[in-house]
Design a protein around this motif. Sequence first.
Motif, short mmCIF file in Angstrom:
data_model
loop_
_atom_site.label_atom_id
_atom_site.label_comp_id
_atom_site.label_asym_id
_atom_site.label_seq_id
_atom_site.Cartn_x
_atom_site.Cartn_y
_atom_site.Cartn_z
N ILE A 1 0.84 -1.21 0.00
CA ILE A 1 0.00 0.00 0.00
C ILE A 1 0.87 1.25 0.00
CG2 ILE A 1 -1.65 1.34 1.35
CD1 ILE A 1 -2.86 -1.34 2.27
N THR A 2 1.88 1.26 0.85
CA THR A 2 2.79 2.41 0.92
C THR A 2 3.47 2.65 -0.42
OG1 THR A 2 3.19 2.05 3.29
CG2 THR A 2 4.83 3.36 2.08
N ALA A 3 3.96 1.58 -1.04
CA ALA A 3 4.64 1.72 -2.33
C ALA A 3 3.70 2.22 -3.41
CB ALA A 3 5.24 0.37 -2.73
N LEU A 4 2.48 1.71 -3.44
CA LEU A 4 1.51 2.15 -4.45
C LEU A 4 1.19 3.63 -4.30
CD1 LEU A 4 -0.83 -0.97 -4.38
CD2 LEU A 4 0.43 -0.15 -6.39
N LEU A 5 1.00 4.08 -3.08
CA LEU A 5 0.65 5.49 -2.85
C LEU A 5 1.81 6.42 -3.19
CD1 LEU A 5 -1.36 5.16 0.49
CD2 LEU A 5 -2.27 5.73 -1.78
N HIS A 6 3.04 5.91 -3.13
CA HIS A 6 4.19 6.73 -3.45
C HIS A 6 4.54 6.72 -4.94
CE1 HIS A 6 5.06 6.89 0.92
NE2 HIS A 6 5.72 7.99 0.60
N THR A 7 4.24 5.64 -5.62
CA THR A 7 4.69 5.51 -7.01
C THR A 7 3.63 5.91 -8.02
OG1 THR A 7 4.07 3.16 -7.04
CG2 THR A 7 6.35 3.69 -6.47
N TRP A 8 2.35 5.90 -7.62
CA TRP A 8 1.29 6.35 -8.53
C TRP A 8 0.94 7.80 -8.18
CZ3 TRP A 8 -2.23 3.22 -11.77
CH2 TRP A 8 -1.76 1.92 -11.97
#
Length: 301
Positions: free
Chosen positions: A293-300
């Motif tokens: 979740i953290t990675a998705l919110l940072h990369t999108w």
Amino acid sequence: MAIPQAFSDWIEATSGARLLKRSPVGGGCIHSAWRLALADGQELFAKTNRAELLPVLEAEAQGLEALARSIEQGQSSLRVPRPCGLGLAGGEAVLLLNWLQLGTPTDPAQAWEALGAGLAQLHRGSLIGHDGRFGWERDNFIGSGPQANRWGETWGAFFAEQRLRPQLSWAADSGHALPGAEALLERVPLWLAEHPAEPSLVHGDLWSGNAALLKSGGGAIFDPAVYRGDREVDLAMAQLFGGFPRSFFRGYEREWPLEAGHQRRVELYNLYHLLNHANLFGGSYWQQSAASITALLHTWP
């Protein structure tokens, strides 16, 4: 171990032949699995579980039948087990399937490539006559967990509301509220809005334990969690939990290339399965889900 008489009687009534032998088959994590030898020479495969889990087996049978129809429509070489019987034998739920001879063919790489191409043909064939909606005619199961399938008009809203939200709510209800969950649910429809997803019939739970090669060549898929969704969800999960060999993906892409940006959607689509595993099994799946979740919110955006 003696075969229960109620099971033997049910097999004979369902198949028309007397049961001679029942041998356990390994690999299942939900049901007991058996290889059956019948007096007329047939070999069948049976799954058994507690009577109250009959709906899980019903959903599996329906999913296999739907996949078989799409295989026919797509003129695919892919194989799925064929349901031969479903019901209660004494106090047990039973699903009876035809026996597939799994094993290592002469050219495994070619067989995996054929399996990938067959999945692409299934996905494409399933679009014949569809009504444009995402979902399924009934809720079913993802492993032993519930899977919501209410029909939706747009893929992004369906994936957010029918895939991620139930899993995130389940997590919160069990004391595992994940940071960023609401922000994620708000953004997913926006992220997927520009992706031209079509409502293919998807297997829905396509990890390496739910596919195998046939001794005669080619391959089979089984244990589905079907619904109409973006075909990329099957290709994404095929990269999770060990993953499929590269020849599988090569075969799929040769038959029906994926849309631009598909690799970017892999983590988003696989978050659903990480969350389901966290809810079912706990442990490190919670950390993996939170990190995703953290990675998705940072990369999108």
